[in-house]
Design an enzyme around this catalytic site. Structure first.
Site, PDB file in Angstrom:
ATOM      1  N   PHE A 128       0.872  -1.194   0.000  1.00  0.00           N
ATOM      2  CA  PHE A 128       0.000   0.000   0.000  1.00  0.00           C
ATOM      3  C   PHE A 128       0.897   1.228   0.000  1.00  0.00           C
ATOM      4  O   PHE A 128       1.771   1.365   0.856  1.00  0.00           O
ATOM      5  CB  PHE A 128      -0.876   0.051   1.261  1.00  0.00           C
ATOM      6  N   GLU A 129       0.663   2.119  -0.948  1.00  0.00           N
ATOM      7  CA  GLU A 129       1.331   3.418  -0.916  1.00  0.00           C
ATOM      8  C   GLU A 129       0.420   4.406  -1.614  1.00  0.00           C
ATOM      9  O   GLU A 129      -0.201   4.063  -2.623  1.00  0.00           O
ATOM     10  CB  GLU A 129       2.643   3.413  -1.721  1.00  0.00           C
ATOM     11  N   ILE A 130       0.346   5.620  -1.088  1.00  0.00           N
ATOM     12  CA  ILE A 130      -0.204   6.726  -1.863  1.00  0.00           C
ATOM     13  C   ILE A 130       0.926   7.738  -1.909  1.00  0.00           C
ATOM     14  O   ILE A 130       1.412   8.173  -0.848  1.00  0.00           O
ATOM     15  CB  ILE A 130      -1.473   7.323  -1.216  1.00  0.00           C
ATOM     16  N   HIS A 186      12.145   2.294  -0.855  1.00  0.00           N
ATOM     17  CA  HIS A 186      11.300   3.496  -0.791  1.00  0.00           C
ATOM     18  C   HIS A 186      11.407   4.149   0.585  1.00  0.00           C
ATOM     19  O   HIS A 186      11.503   5.371   0.705  1.00  0.00           O
ATOM     20  CB  HIS A 186       9.828   3.149  -1.034  1.00  0.00           C
TER      21      HIS A 186
END
Ligand SMILES: Nc1nc2c(ncn2[C@@H]2O[C@H](COP(=O)(O)OP(=O)(O)OP(=O)(O)O)[C@@H](O)[C@H]2O)c(=O)[nH]1
Ligand SMILES: *[C@@H]1O[C@H](CO)[C@@H](O)[C@H](O)[C@H]1NC(C)=O
Ligand SMILES: *[C@@H]1O[C@H](CO)[C@@H](O)[C@H](O)[C@H]1NC(C)=O
Ligand SMILES: [Mg+2]
Length: 376
Positions: free
Chosen positions: A278-280, A315
């Site tokens: 999950f990443e935004i 990241h």
């Protein structure tokens, strides 16, 4: 006066009970319907009347009725074989958020998507869907990698029982998610992304636009679960990162988030990372000179293949080096599961919009990095 014998009394009581139940069933559903419909209506009234004093019929002003959108898309790297798992995920994502906001989807694959995959994902949404194939150079050994050395490393890691230790495709996946997805032609026109994987679950209604939230609050990276990495997958990632920082002090601001990923002022990596399934995030952060330089430095070092560097620690270390805490957002209100962990909001009010059990929330369990985040 008629006498009712005890044998006559029983059927009479039963009859009375039936009449009573009948009356209840007749009235209760009606009352229930009435209450719900008045609530909706009064919401519409209050929200519109607070916005304007205009006379006339009330106009509903749910947040998504404002048609302003960010330049954003979901990005889903996946295989044809994951179609069913992905459809289940899309169903929840649409129900909880995107049926209201209609953000487009970008599906990426190292092979061509089948017609079946295209049809049965397009049918899950009324938003636009785009299907892309990954260029060969982004899913293969770069020329400087010693393939024999990589083969031996995988064999060693397999013997040690490292998760995905023996997998070549997993390594291509991690390298692609670290350095290439945001450069894919289908992603070029977007500024923000929300990464989604097959099988993940979304538990809560999201009644605002997280992309616009990111944009309007100058957020570069958003997450829901943070945890510890397996050390055996990243033995030299930190020393490589330190060498990078030494060569590029100009990219490292003073008030960064290194305290989230190091407990001793950068001496060693504490293995904390944001779980990148999950990443935004802000695509322009990943396209920035500093992130580009960092990825290329890591890629040259070879650890995507000689070890098994994950895109999550890559990241996260970049976020820790280059960003400050106010540029990173913890999406507490996005109830989310990627097996075996779940983030479930514990706030009672937020819970009303969710279907997860807050007792199973991962945040304050020993493997979680939430405490580190709060202290950073
Ligand atoms: N097209 C394609 N997608 C892949 C491949 N390997 C992984 N993926 C995708 O990359 C993402 C991450 O892979 P996963 O297998 O879920 O890796 P993970 O989340 O670390 O591990 P799991 O616990 O198995 O979910 C998922 O969206 C997968 O669908 C591959 O070889 N080809
Ligand atoms: C719609 O949203 C945008 C972005 O948040 C905002 O700037 C604008 O004022 C909103 N418009 C209305 C009519 O509320
Ligand atoms: C974080 O960085 C941004 C962008 O460089 C800057 O505008 C902001 O003031 C910084 N915030 C803090 C708390 O340092
Ligand atoms: Mg996964």
């Amino acid at each position: 006066m008629p006498v009712i014998s005890s044998t006559q009394r029983k059927p009479l009581l039963i009859a009375l009970a039936i009449v009573f139940l009948f009356v209840i069933f007749q009235t209760v559903p009606i009352q229930f319907q009435r209450t719900t419909s008045t609530t909706t209506q009064s919401n519409a009234w209050t929200s519109s009347s607070s916005d304007s004093m205009s006379v006339g019929p009330p106009t509903t002003t749910a947040p998504w009725q404002n048609k302003t959108r960010a330049n954003a898309a979901f990005v889903i790297l996946t295989r044809n074989s994951e179609l069913d798992a992905l459809r289940k995920t899309m169903q929840q994502l649409e129900a909880r958020f995107n049926s209201k906001y209609n953000y487009p989807y970008v599906f990426l694959n190292d092979e061509d998507f089948t017609d079946e995959f295209r049809e049965l994902t397009t049918s899950m949404t009324s938003a636009e869907t785009h299907y892309g194939i990954i260029p060969k150079e982004h899913w293969s050994y770069p020329p400087w990698i010693d393939v024999e050395k990589a083969d031996q490393a995988r064999q060693r890691m397999a013997e040690q029982g490292v998760l995905y230790g023996d997998s070549v495709s997993y390594r291509h996946m991690c390298r692609f998610e670290s350095g290439f997805f945001y450069r894919h032609p289908l992603m070029q026109n977007f500024d923000y992304y929300w990464r989604v994987e097959p099988s993940v679950e979304f538990y809560c209604d999201l009644d605002y636009d997280p992309f616009l939230f990111m944009q309007e609050n100058n957020k570069k990276y958003g997450w829901t679960i943070s945890l510890l990495e397996f050390e055996s997958t990243v033995p030299t990632l930190w020393e490589t990162t330190r060498a990078f920082m030494k060569e590029h002090p100009e990219y490292i601001p003073n008030n960064n988030l290194l305290n989230f990923i190091s407990d001793n002022g950068g001496e060693s990596y504490n293995l904390c990372h944001f779980w990148s399934n999950f990443e935004i995030g802000d695509l322009n952060f990943l396209r920035s000179p500093e992130y580009t330089a960092y990825f290329e430095y890591l890629d040259k070092a070879g650890g995507f293949f000689y070890e098994r560097w994950g895109d999550a620690p890559v990241h996260s270390i970049a976020v820790g080096m280059f960003l400050n805490k106010s540029e990173v957002h913890f999406f507490d209100d996005i109830g989310y599961r990627h097996d075996p962990f779940m983030h479930c909001p514990t706030n009672q009010n937020t819970q009303k919009k969710c279907h997860c059990n807050a007792e199973d929330n991962f945040d304050y369990t020993p493997f979680s990095c939430m405490n580190r985040w709060q202290a950073a």
